[in-house]
Structure formats: C-alpha cells, structure tokens
Write a protein that holds these residues in place. Structure first.
Motif, PDB file in Angstrom:
ATOM      1  N   HIS A   8      40.113  51.032  49.324  1.00  0.00           N
ATOM      2  CA  HIS A   8      40.715  52.040  50.211  1.00  0.00           C
ATOM      3  C   HIS A   8      41.199  51.425  51.511  1.00  0.00           C
ATOM      4  CE1 HIS A   8      36.400  52.138  51.479  1.00  0.00           C
ATOM      5  NE2 HIS A   8      36.911  52.292  52.693  1.00  0.00           N
ATOM      6  N   HIS A  81      40.402  49.821  58.960  1.00  0.00           N
ATOM      7  CA  HIS A  81      39.889  48.742  58.106  1.00  0.00           C
ATOM      8  C   HIS A  81      40.521  48.756  56.725  1.00  0.00           C
ATOM      9  CE1 HIS A  81      37.051  52.081  57.171  1.00  0.00           C
ATOM     10  NE2 HIS A  81      37.042  51.563  55.950  1.00  0.00           N
ATOM     11  N   GLU A 131      36.135  45.488  54.811  1.00  0.00           N
ATOM     12  CA  GLU A 131      34.959  46.072  54.154  1.00  0.00           C
ATOM     13  C   GLU A 131      34.940  45.613  52.699  1.00  0.00           C
ATOM     14  OE1 GLU A 131      35.129  50.347  54.276  1.00  0.00           O
ATOM     15  OE2 GLU A 131      33.333  50.611  53.048  1.00  0.00           O
TER      16      GLU A 131
HETATM   17 ZN    ZN Z   1      35.793  52.323  54.417  1.00  0.00          ZN
END
Ligand code: ZN
Length: 137
Positions: A8, A81, A131
C-alpha cells in the motif's frame, strides 16, 4: 527480503470524511475498511487498486506522528510512506539491518488489517519512510 508487491501507499490526510470521495473516484472503488489503530493514534481508510491499496491516515490526536507530519507539511496531507509486502517481516528487518539500514521497528508489530509490520528509518531509505508488511497467516 523477497518483496512481492507494493502492499500500500500511506497517505496522510487532515480528514477522512473530506478526502474519501476523491480517493473513491481515483481508485474506482469504495472504501472497504475504516479502522482506528490506537497504537499509532490514527484512523485509517482503505481502497483497493488491483492488489495494491491506498491507506489514508487521519490523526486522532495532536501527538500522532501523522499530525506532526501534516504540521511539517504546511497543514496539508501528502504521501507519508510506501509499504512493501514481504514473506516474513522479522527476517526482512534483519536483512535490512545487515544491509546497513537503520530500523524504526527492530521487532515486527501489529498494524492495520492484522498485518505484521515494521518500519525502516527514512534516513537510510532515500528519505522515503518505508514499511515492510506480512500478510496474516
Ligand atoms: Zn502503512
């Protein structure tokens, strides 16, 4: 690290309510999940585009890192992110550290959608907060 895809994109917003219609338009899909992650002091909303998701992040209090990000960004949201899906977060974090990347999370922790997650330090990732995510088994 065996990354499989971009899991994502995390986008900071000042209000889920105000920004969701735009992301529904852009992704061509309805928001399928709204979840508060108390641990991170955010409320999240998810949209799917193929196997990649957009994760909107609204701060739930001024101490939230997302609130601080928005403040630094002149009161506006923006890309916060990028999340890579990996087979095993604990192993991927160790590999990243061995590669010379400073870790924010030394141990995996639970994120939204029951994913196990770990963040790498943006100082060592070209300024992009990164991440790593592992799907729930
Ligand atoms: Zn995230």
């Amino acid at each position: 690290m065996k990354p499989t895809h971009i899991e994502h994109l995390g986008i900071a917003v000042t209000s889920l309510e105000e920004t969701m219609p735009f992301f529904e338009f852009l992704s061509g899909s309805k928001c399928y999940s709204i979840e508060e992650v108390a641990d991170q002091k955010v409320k999240t909303a998810f949209f799917k585009i193929g196997q990649t998701k957009i994760e909107l992040l609204e701060p739930t209090c001024p101490e939230s890192t997302i609130a601080k990000f928005i403040e630094k960004n002149g009161g506006k949201g923006g890309i916060h992110h990028v999340a890579f899906n990996v087979e095993n977060v604990a192993e991927a974090l160790k590999e990243a550290e061995a590669f010379g990347i400073k870790l924010i999370d030394v141990q995996p922790r639970k994120g939204a959608e029951n994913l196990m997650i770990g963040f790498l330090h943006p100082k060592n990732t070209c300024g992009v907060l990164t991440e790593l995510c592992e799907q729930p088994k």
